[in-house]
Motif scaffolding. Structure first.
Motif, short mmCIF file in Angstrom:
data_model
loop_
_atom_site.label_atom_id
_atom_site.label_comp_id
_atom_site.label_asym_id
_atom_site.label_seq_id
_atom_site.Cartn_x
_atom_site.Cartn_y
_atom_site.Cartn_z
N ASP A 153 0.86 -1.18 0.00
CA ASP A 153 0.00 0.00 0.00
C ASP A 153 0.90 1.24 0.00
O ASP A 153 1.48 1.61 1.02
CB ASP A 153 -0.90 0.00 1.24
N LEU A 154 1.03 1.86 -1.17
CA LEU A 154 1.99 2.96 -1.31
C LEU A 154 1.60 4.20 -0.52
O LEU A 154 2.42 5.08 -0.31
CB LEU A 154 2.16 3.31 -2.80
N ARG A 155 0.36 4.25 -0.03
CA ARG A 155 -0.04 5.38 0.82
C ARG A 155 0.71 5.36 2.14
O ARG A 155 0.79 6.39 2.83
CB ARG A 155 -1.55 5.33 1.08
N LYS A 156 1.26 4.20 2.47
CA LYS A 156 1.99 4.09 3.74
C LYS A 156 3.42 4.61 3.64
O LYS A 156 4.09 4.77 4.66
CB LYS A 156 2.01 2.64 4.20
N VAL A 157 3.90 4.85 2.42
CA VAL A 157 5.28 5.33 2.27
C VAL A 157 5.38 6.62 1.47
O VAL A 157 6.45 7.23 1.40
CB VAL A 157 6.16 4.25 1.61
N GLY A 158 4.29 7.06 0.85
CA GLY A 158 4.34 8.28 0.05
C GLY A 158 3.06 9.07 0.15
O GLY A 158 2.06 8.62 0.72
N ALA A 159 3.11 10.27 -0.39
CA ALA A 159 1.94 11.15 -0.44
C ALA A 159 1.46 11.25 -1.88
O ALA A 159 2.26 11.23 -2.81
CB ALA A 159 2.29 12.53 0.09
N PRO A 160 0.15 11.35 -2.10
CA PRO A 160 -0.35 11.44 -3.47
C PRO A 160 0.19 12.67 -4.20
O PRO A 160 0.36 13.74 -3.61
CB PRO A 160 -1.87 11.55 -3.28
N VAL A 161 0.47 12.48 -5.48
CA VAL A 161 0.85 13.60 -6.32
C VAL A 161 -0.43 14.31 -6.75
O VAL A 161 -1.35 13.68 -7.30
CB VAL A 161 1.63 13.13 -7.56
N LEU A 162 -0.51 15.60 -6.51
CA LEU A 162 -1.72 16.36 -6.85
C LEU A 162 -1.83 16.53 -8.35
O LEU A 162 -0.82 16.55 -9.07
CB LEU A 162 -1.68 17.72 -6.16
N PRO A 163 -3.05 16.66 -8.87
CA PRO A 163 -3.24 16.77 -10.32
C PRO A 163 -2.41 17.88 -10.94
O PRO A 163 -1.86 17.71 -12.03
CB PRO A 163 -4.74 17.03 -10.46
N GLN A 164 -2.32 19.02 -10.24
CA GLN A 164 -1.58 20.14 -10.83
C GLN A 164 -0.07 19.88 -10.87
O GLN A 164 0.67 20.58 -11.56
CB GLN A 164 -1.86 21.44 -10.07
N GLU A 165 0.39 18.86 -10.12
CA GLU A 165 1.81 18.55 -10.11
C GLU A 165 2.20 17.53 -11.17
O GLU A 165 3.37 17.39 -11.50
CB GLU A 165 2.22 17.98 -8.74
N SER A 166 1.22 16.80 -11.70
CA SER A 166 1.53 15.65 -12.53
C SER A 166 2.23 16.02 -13.83
O SER A 166 2.98 15.22 -14.38
CB SER A 166 0.26 14.86 -12.85
N SER A 167 2.02 17.23 -14.33
CA SER A 167 2.65 17.61 -15.59
C SER A 167 3.94 18.39 -15.37
O SER A 167 4.62 18.73 -16.31
CB SER A 167 1.70 18.47 -16.43
N ALA A 168 4.26 18.67 -14.13
CA ALA A 168 5.48 19.41 -13.83
C ALA A 168 6.44 18.54 -13.04
O ALA A 168 6.12 17.42 -12.67
CB ALA A 168 5.13 20.67 -13.02
N ASN A 169 7.60 19.08 -12.78
CA ASN A 169 8.58 18.35 -11.97
C ASN A 169 8.23 18.57 -10.51
O ASN A 169 8.75 19.47 -9.85
CB ASN A 169 10.00 18.85 -12.28
N ALA A 170 7.31 17.75 -10.01
CA ALA A 170 6.75 17.97 -8.68
C ALA A 170 7.82 17.95 -7.61
O ALA A 170 8.65 17.04 -7.57
CB ALA A 170 5.70 16.90 -8.39
#
Length: 651
Positions: free
Chosen positions: A52-69
C-alpha cells in the motif's frame, strides 16, 4: 486452479492408454499432487513488505503531474535515503544503510518478492521465471552483426533483482578488472587490493571436504551471501573438467583465489546448505533486518522519475515519484540525504533520462525538460555474447525430463521433485552452470600461432585476465530454456569476456511505463567474431578429448546438434556464431564511473555529475565489464558505497 487444470490436462493427454491410466490411478495422482503442490505452492509471505503505497508516500496532486513535482517538508513522507530498485545492489544498500538506527531508509521495488517464488528458490528453476510477470521481457533492436536478429533479454522485476534469476555462479571477474577501474577513475579505493575487502565482506564461504585446496583465508566467512559447493554436478561436467586439463588448461580450485582467474574448475555457487538459492533479498533482507523501524521496503512501486530542484544555486535530487500501475495514483516521497538509483544497467539510465538527466538532444526529442546534459547516460552498453553448442548425451542421463514430453518424463520429474522437496538431493539442485574454464585467446598452448596466425588486439584488463569463458550445462536448450530437445543432450558454452562492441539504451517515449530501447550491437567488430571463433574451435576440441568424448555420441549427426561442426570452415562457423549469439545476462556500464569528459556519468563516489544528492549503484556504473560474472561485483560495489556513505555521515 487454472494452472492445476492445465497440468492435469497435459498429463491425461500423455496417459491415453489403459496401462498408463492404471499407472496414473496407482501412483500418478499422488505424484501429480506433489508436483502441483510444489509448483503452485502459496508464496512465502513477507509481512514486512509494504504494497500500500499510501503508507510510504503522499499522493501527487493533479496540478503537479505535468510538472517536476517538488515535495515540500511537513507534507510528504521524508527519509534520509531513498533507494530506487531492490535488485542485487539495492537490497545490500537497504540492509547496510539501515544498520544505523538514526538513518531512515526507503527501498522501492517495482516487482514483488523473489524468495516467495519456488522457481527462484530452487537452483535449477530460475529460467521458468523468464517470460513471466516477474521479469521485464525485453527484446533488443535488430543487430546487424548478428544477422539482423532481435534477441530476448530478460531483466528481473522482483526483489533480489537478477541475483534472483541468475545461474548462481559465484565468480567475480579478474583482479585486474578492478585495477582498471581505479586507473580510469583515478581513485585507488577501487583497486583490487582495496576493493577486495568488500568482496570478502559479503561472503560466507562454507568449506567442502572434496575441495580442501581452496584457500579459505582468502574468502570471507561471516557475510550474508553463502558461497560454496552445495549444488549438484553431473559426471559429464566432471569429464569436461578433466578434458580441459588434458588439452592444457590448468586446474584451479578457486577462480577468485590468490592464483588468479585463469584455469578450469568447479564453480562456487550462491546456494546454501538447504540447497536453496541465496539472492541479495534472502541474504540481506532477513526477518531481523525487516524488523528495523527505520527501514521500509515497498513492493510493486515503480519509480517514474527522480525529483530535482535548485537548492542554494545547485541542482539537487530531493525525492522520487512512484506508482503501482500506469493508470493508478502516483505518490512522492522526499529524501534528505541521498537518492540512490539501483535499477540495473537498463533501468538506471532509463530513470535518469525520464528525470531529465541524459543526452540533451535525445531528451528534447521526447519533450523531456533537460535537468542535466550528460551525454554518457545510456551509452557504452556492453554485454557478454554467448554461443551455445549442443551435443547428444550417449549415457541418456540428462535432465530432459525437466521439460516433460512423455509419461516417463513426468514420472522422472515427480521423483526429482520429491527428492528435492523431502531429501534436498537430486538433479534439481544443479545451478546449471556447473563447471567453467577461463582462458586467453593469445595463449600459444591453446591457440598455436601456426593455426591462428592473426594477432588480435588484447582487450583484457591485464596479462592475468581472461577474454573467454567456457561453461557447461547438464542439458542443451534454445531460446533461454523455452525450447528443449527430444533426445538426451549436453551443452557447452563460450562467451566473450571483453567485447569491443558497445551499444546503448535509449528512450522510446517519455512515458515511464514504456520500456526503453536496448541495442547491444553484438559482434560489431571483427575482433569479437575472431575471438569467439577461437572459442568455438577450442570447445569442439574439448568435446573430442577424453574423457568427455566417451560420454558424447559423436555418431549422432543430426543437423540440430553439433557433432559435425568441426568439419565446417571458419566462414561457416562464423555464420553460425552470428546466428546463435545470445545474451548471458551481464549488461553493464550504461552509467559509467569515468571522468566526465570520457563518457562518465558518475564519479568515484558514484555521484551523478551535476546533480547533488543523486547516486547510481549497480552494474551500470562498471567502468568496464568484469571478466566473468557480474553479481559479485554488484554486491561489493554496494557494500563499498554503504561504507563510504556511513563514513561520510559520521564525519
Amino acid at each position: 486452479m487454472d494452472s492445476f487444470n492445465a497440468v492435469l490436462k497435459k498429463l491425461l493427454a500423455l496417459t491415453s492408454t489403459s496401462s498408463h491410466r492404471i499407472l496414473l490411478r496407482a501412483g500418478g495422482v499422488a505424484a501429480l499432487t506433489i508436483i502441483v503442490r510444489f509448483l503452485l505452492a502459496a508464496p512465502k509471505k513477507r509481512t514486512k513488505y509494504i504494497s500500500d503505497l499510501r503508507k510510504v508516500g503522499a499522493p501527487v496532486l493533479p496540478q503537479e503531474s505535468s510538472a517536476n513535482a517538488i515535495p515540500t517538508p511537513n507534507q510528504d513522507p521524508e527519509y534520509d535515503v531513498i533507494i530506487v530498485g531492490g535488485g542485487t545492489s539495492g537490497c545490500v544498500l537497504a540492509a547496510r544503510l539501515s544498520e544505523d538506527p538514526s538513518v531512515r531508509v526507503l527501498l522501492l521495488e517495482a516487482g514483488g518478492s523473489g524468495t516467495a517464488l519456488p522457481y527462484s528458490r530452487i537452483p535449477s528453476g530460475f529460467s521458468r521465471l523468464f517470460r513471466t510477470k516477474h521479469v521485464y521481457n525485453f527484446h533488443t533492436e535488430p543487430s546487424a552483426g548478428a544477422g539482423g536478429k532481435t534477441h530476448y533479454w530478460p531483466r528481473a522485476k522482483l526483489l533480489g533483482g537478477c541475483s534472483s534469476i541468475n545461474a548462481q555462479m559465484a565468480q567475480y571477474g579478474a583482479p585486474e578488472d578492478f585495477d582498471e577501474w581505479a586507473q580510469v577513475i583515478g581513485d585507488s579505493s577501487w583497486s583490487f587490493k582495496n576493493f577486495s575487502k568488500y568482496i570478502n565482506k559479503f561472503e560466507r564461504f562454507v568449506p567442502h571436504t572434496e575441495y580442501s585446496s581452496v584457500d579459505a583465508s582468502a574468502r570471507g566467512a561471516n557475510g550474508p551471501m553463502t558461497i560454496g559447493y552445495f549444488n549438484s554436478v553431473s559426471d559429464k561436467s566432471k569429464s569436461f573438467l578433466q578434458s580441459c586439463v588434458n588439452i592444457g588448461i590448468p586446474f584451479t580450485p578457486d577462480f577468485n583465489g590468490p592464483a588468479g582467474t585463469l584455469g578450469v574448475g568447479r564453480v562456487m555457487t550462491y546456494v546454501n546448505e538447504k540447497k536453496e538459492r541465496v539472492s541479495s533479498e534472502s541474504g540481506y533482507l532477513t526477518p531481523e533486518v525487516l524488523e528495523r523501524p527505520n527501514l521500509k521496503v515497498a513492493v510493486h512501486a515503480k519509480v517514474t522519475k527522480v525529483l530535482v530542484e535548485v537548492v542554494d544555486g545547485k541542482k539537487r535530487a530531493t525525492g522520487v515519484e512512484f506508482a503501482t500501475t500506469k493508470e493508478g495514483a502516483r505518490y512522492k516521497a522526499r529524501a534528505r540525504k541521498e537518492v540512490i538509483i539501483s535499477g540495473g544497467a537498463i533501468h538506471s539510465p532509463h530513470i535518469l533520462m525520464l528525470s531529465g538527466v541524459g543526452p540533451a538532444s535525445h531528451l528534447k526529442e521526447h519533450d523531456i525538460p533537460v535537468v542535466q546534459d550528460l551525454p554518457g547516460v545510456g551509452g557504452h552498453l556492453v554485454d557478454h555474447p554467448v554461443i551455445d553448442l549442443y551435443f547428444k548425451d550417449k549415457t541418456n542421463t540428462s535432465m530432459k525430463w525437466i521439460q516433460p514430453h512423455s509419461f516417463s518424463d513426468f514420472l522422472r520429474l515427480t521423483s526429482s521433485v520429491f527428492q528435492y522437496q523431502v531429501l534436498r538431493t537430486g538433479m534439481l539442485t544443479t545451478n546449471f552452470g556447473e563447471v567453467a574454464a577461463f582462458v586467453r585467446t593469445d595463449d600459444p598452448t591453446l591457440f598455436p600461432p601456426s593455426r591462428y596466425p592473426q594477432q588480435l588486439r588484447d582487450s583484457t584488463s591485464g596479462p592475468g585476465a581472461p577474454d573467454l569463458e567456457f561453461f557447461t550445462t547438464p542439458l542443451a536448450y534454445k531460446e533461454h530454456g523455452a525450447v528443449g530437445f527430444d533426445v538426451h543432450t549436453y551443452a557447452l558454452h563460450v562467451y566473450l569476456l571483453k567485447p569491443t562492441s558497445f551499444g546503448n539504451v535509449f528512450l522510446k517515449s517519455a512515458n515511464p511505463w514504456d520500456l526503453p530501447g536496448v541495442d547491444p550491437k553484438y559482434l560489431s567488430t571483427d575482433e569479437d567474431v575472431q575471438k569467439l571463433l577461437r572459442g568455438v574451435r577450442l570447445l569442439l576440441q574439448i568435446s573430442q578429448t577424453a574423457p568427455l568424448s566417451t560420454v558424447l555420441d559423436a555418431s549422432f549427426l543430426r543437423s540440430d546438434l553439433d557433432h559435425a561442426l568441426h568439419f565446417k570452415s571458419d566462414s561457416e562457423i562464423i555464420e553460425l556464431i552470428r546466428t546463435r549469439v545470445e545474451t548471458v545476462y551481464h549488461p553493464t556500464s550504461t552509467c559509467r564511473m569515468a571522468p566526465l569528459g570520457q563518457g562518465g556519468v558518475v564519479d568515484g563516489e558514484l555521484r551523478v555529475y551535476g546533480v547533488e544528492g543523486l547516486r547510481v549503484c549497480d552494474a551500470s556504473v562498471f567502468t568496464e565489464v568484469v571478466s566473468g560474472h557480474t553479481a559479485g561485483a554488484c554486491l561489493a560495489v554496494a557494500e563499498k558505497l554503504s561504507d563510504d556513505l556511513k563514513r561520510g555521515w559520521r564525519s
